[in-house]
Every structure is written in C-alpha cells, then in structure tokens.
Design an enzyme around this catalytic site. Structure first.
Site, PDB file in Angstrom:
ATOM      1  N   SER A 176       0.796  -1.225   0.000  1.00 23.48           N
ATOM      2  CA  SER A 176       0.000   0.000   0.000  1.00 23.48           C
ATOM      3  C   SER A 176       0.828   1.275   0.000  1.00 23.48           C
ATOM      4  CB  SER A 176      -0.952   0.001   1.193  1.00 23.48           C
ATOM      5  OG  SER A 176      -0.228  -0.105   2.400  1.00 23.48           O
ATOM      6  N   HIS A 204      -5.316  -3.081  -3.198  1.00 22.39           N
ATOM      7  CA  HIS A 204      -4.921  -2.155  -4.266  1.00 22.39           C
ATOM      8  C   HIS A 204      -4.851  -2.806  -5.640  1.00 22.39           C
ATOM      9  CE1 HIS A 204      -4.098   0.958  -1.316  1.00 22.39           C
ATOM     10  NE2 HIS A 204      -3.625  -0.027  -0.574  1.00 22.39           N
ATOM     11  N   LYS A 236     -11.915   1.137  -2.491  1.00 22.98           N
ATOM     12  CA  LYS A 236     -10.841   1.735  -3.293  1.00 22.98           C
ATOM     13  C   LYS A 236     -11.266   1.753  -4.765  1.00 22.98           C
ATOM     14  CE  LYS A 236      -7.563   1.195   0.333  1.00 22.98           C
ATOM     15  NZ  LYS A 236      -6.914   0.263   1.234  1.00 22.98           N
TER      16      LYS A 236
HETATM   17  C1  LIG Z   1      -7.009   0.139   2.706  1.00 27.16           C
HETATM   18  C2  LIG Z   1      -6.392  -1.143   3.067  1.00 27.16           C
HETATM   19  C3  LIG Z   1      -7.009  -2.024   3.952  1.00 27.16           C
HETATM   20  C4  LIG Z   1      -8.225  -1.631   4.745  1.00 27.16           C
HETATM   21  O1  LIG Z   1      -9.368  -1.585   3.966  1.00 27.16           O
HETATM   22  P1  LIG Z   1     -10.589  -0.688   4.466  1.00 27.16           P
HETATM   23  O2  LIG Z   1     -11.755  -1.230   3.748  1.00 27.16           O
HETATM   24  O3  LIG Z   1     -10.246   0.711   4.116  1.00 27.16           O
HETATM   25  O4  LIG Z   1     -10.681  -0.894   5.957  1.00 27.16           O
HETATM   26  C5  LIG Z   1      -6.464  -3.266   4.141  1.00 27.16           C
HETATM   27  N1  LIG Z   1      -5.322  -3.622   3.516  1.00 27.16           N
HETATM   28  C6  LIG Z   1      -4.673  -2.791   2.684  1.00 27.16           C
HETATM   29  C7  LIG Z   1      -3.430  -3.245   2.011  1.00 27.16           C
HETATM   30  C8  LIG Z   1      -5.181  -1.516   2.442  1.00 27.16           C
HETATM   31  O5  LIG Z   1      -4.522  -0.674   1.658  1.00 27.16           O
END
Ligand SMILES: *Cc1c(COP(=O)(O)O)cnc(C)c1O
Length: 383
Positions: A176, A204, A236
């Site tokens: 991330s 991602h 996302k």
């Molecule tokens: C954003 C993210 C999460 C968390 O997801 P949410 O739905 O925002 O709680 C988990 N793992 C990674 C790698 C992320 O980037």
C-alpha cells in the site's frame, strides 16, 4: 501540571509527525475542494474514478428506497439481506472462488480472517511492509508472529522450515505504501511446501489489475483455492465501501462461525451492497478505465525518470517518492499544495523510520495534462 497527552502531542509535532485532517466539501475526484480551495488531487485510492459515479449513486438511492438505510442487525441475526447475498455470489464468480463473504471494512476482514484461522499454537508469517490491519490481526490473535524482510522469500523459507504448528503466511498483494507487487507465485510454492495457508490482501489490485479487474492473483494466474485466501476491499477501485474474503466453502463457513469482526457488528447497509453490485458491473465492463489509468502511470514514470526523481520499483497506481526525512517530506508536500496540488506526506509510523515519502496515486479520471502539471510542480518543489 501539564496533561501528559499534551506533552506527547507536542513531541510528535516537534518530530514532524503530527497528523491533521483535511476537510473536503466536494466528492472524491481529480479536483477536490479543501477549505474553499479547489486542488488537483493525487491522494485517493479511487483508482477507477468511480467514487462519485452517477450510476452507482443512483443504485444506492434506489436501493435505499427499497431497503431503507440501516441494516439494523448483525448478519447472524436479521441484518443479512438479499442484496448482501447477491453481492457475495457475484464477487465469488468475479474472482473465481467457490464462495465470498462481505465484511464492513478491509481492516475488519483481515482481523476476522487471521483470528478465525489462527489459534495460540499457530505461527503467522508476515512481510515487514504488510498493511497495519494484517499486523494488528496477528497481534489480536495472540499468535507467534515472524516478520520477514520485504518480499524476501529466502528468509521466509528459512522461517517456515524452522517453526512447528499451523502456519499462516500473510502479505499485501500490492504493497500500500510502496506500490510493488508481492512474489505471489513463490509465496504459493512455499505455502504448499510447508503446509501453510496464504492470506493475500489485494486492496490495491482488485478492480485495477488482471482481466476485468479480477485482481493481482488473476493477473499472475493464481487460483483462489486452498491454501489461498483472498481479501479484497470495496472502498478503493470500486469506489464504494466494505470488503470481502473469498475462498473455499469450508473457509467461508469457518468465518461465519468464528470471525468476531463479522459476527459482532452491524451488517453493512444493504443499499451499499446494491451500490457495490452496480460498481462491479462497471468495473468488469469498462476496461477503458484500467487502460487510462495505465497510460497516466506510464506518463508519470517516464516523466519522473527524465527529471531524475527518486522513484520506487512500482508499476502500479501507487507511486511513492521516498525523501527520507519526515519534516523535509512535509515541506515538499506543502510546496505542492501552494501550487494547488494535493499529495500526502506519508511519515512514520505508517512507513518505516527514515523512509518518509510523497505517496502519489493515480486515477482513471486523471488526464495527461494533470500528470504534466504534477511533474512540473514536483520538479520545482524538490529543487
Ligand atoms: C485500505 C487497506 C485495507 C483496509 O481496507 P478498508 O476497507 O479501508 O478498511 C487493508 N489492507 C490494505 C493493504 C489496504 O490498503
């Protein structure tokens, strides 16, 4: 007497680590309004530009008229609606897994999976740069944790050979804060060889990579069958909210029985599930969004190389410019802001000490001219 909270806050500020929120008065998008100012943003994870798509908004509104707002109960009581059930079937089919289970957030999904799968005798093996939710998941499960150096499968192999008991390997698929992709095929070989389960967090990659956006695993030809467990997020690239876990029938049933972050919380609003179903159709069919995103990434990498910017080894929509010092990074971020460009300064503890960075992210909604503007502003701000 000084409040100890205040002195801790002051010391954080002195280290350049103080965090402040920006308040948006616009939807998420290429341009966002912050404190009355319209800024060109390279901050969101809205990779396909769907967070304010009119068709998804419409699906949300229509479903709210039918299903109301709140789910009103947890999934195991009366919170599980036909929209959740349909979304789970569609997500399972999308990623090619026997079943899927929708969670309220990715953070909760990771906590739920690790705590449900690991017991006190288990060993969880984690990449050093794993997302905070995977790290916290292992802490909550009170298991023995072994962290291996970033993407170092040699060290992972040595750790696996050295431990007894049930094993779970966890890794971001796309990291991330760095944007690089985990060595999935090698992780799978090691998991099979050592009888370990492999939890891959594709927050991602899902929607962005692979045919129809089926994710990093699909792109690398990795099937979602034992020992692989996939976690994908819906806030996302999907532009909505929530997350899902995909895997075998036995896995999903185990999560329904034992994942406490699934059981002891109110179900996601059914209208959100309906909006996600609308988003899934768009994600699958509008490949031009992935092509446009790729074009912006390529333009940025080409331009940044020409300018001699310190790029990471990332081919994805996450393009960090690692500057090291937290205060320096904040200054550069503020200079960009003065030029009307929003790029976040990511500092410890989100990233390891001395690796503070600008985290630039691209969206299919960006145009070529926006990337050029960013490159020019970066060249000035870094001078
Ligand atoms: C954003 C993210 C999460 C968390 O997801 P949410 O739905 O925002 O709680 C988990 N793992 C990674 C790698 C992320 O980037």
């Amino acid at each position: 007497m000084v409040d100890p909270l205040l002195s801790k806050l002051a010391s954080r500020r002195a280290q350049g680590l103080y965090r402040q929120r920006q308040t948006l008065s616009s939807p998420q998008g290429v341009f966002v309004s912050v404190d009355g100012e319209k800024l060109l943003s390279f901050c969101s994870n809205d990779y396909l530009g769907l967070a304010s798509d009119a068709r998804i908004v419409n699906a949300l509104c229509k479903a709210a008229e039918v299903h109301g707002v709140g789910a009103g109960a947890s999934h195991l009581i009366t919170g599980h609606s036909a929209e959740h059930a349909a979304l789970e079937e569609e997500l399972a089919e999308f990623v090619g897994a026997p079943r899927a289970l929708v969670f309220s957030t990715g953070y909760m999904a990771n906590l739920g999976v690790v705590t449900a799968l690991a017991d006190r005798q288990s060993v969880v093996l984690e990449d050093k740069l794993n997302h905070a939710s995977l790290i916290d998941a292992a802490r909550l499960a009170r298991v023995q944790v072994k962290r291996y150096p970033h993407v170092n499968t040699t060290r992972l192999a040595a750790l696996l050979a050295d431990v007894e008991g049930p094993k779970l390997i966890t890794s971001d698929a796309v990291f991330s804060m760095d944007g690089d992709i985990a060595p999935l095929a090698e992780l799978l070989v090691l998991a099979k060889k050592h009888g370990a389960r492999l939890l891959l967090d594709d927050a991602h990659g899902i929607g962005v990579l692979g045919h129809e956006g089926r994710g990093t695993l699909a792109q690398q030809g990795i099937a979602i069958e034992d020992p692989v467990v996939l976690m994908g997020t819906l806030g996302k690239a999907f532009g909505v909210f929530g997350a899902f876990v995909a895997g075998s029938e036995a896995l999903i049933e185990t999560l329904i029985q034992h994942a406490r972050t699934y059981i002891y919380t109110t179900a996601l609003p059914p209208a959100i599930a309906a909006a996600t179903r609308a988003s899934l159709q768009i994600v699958r069919t509008e490949s031009w969004r992935r092509e446009r995103l790729q074009a912006r990434i390529d333009e940025f990498i080409g331009g940044a190389k020409a300018l001699g910017l310190p790029l990471n080894d990332s081919a994805t929509a996450i393009q960090p410019v690692v500057l090291g010092d937290a205060t320096d990074t904040l200054v550069v971020s503020q200079r960009l802001r003065a030029q009307g460009i929003l790029v976040p300064a990511i500092r410890p503890p989100t990233v390891p000490a001395k690796t503070a960075r600008l985290r630039i992210t691209f969206s299919a909604a960006h145009e070529a001219a926006h990337v050029q503007r960013l490159l020019e502003a970066l060249a000035q701000a870094l001078r």
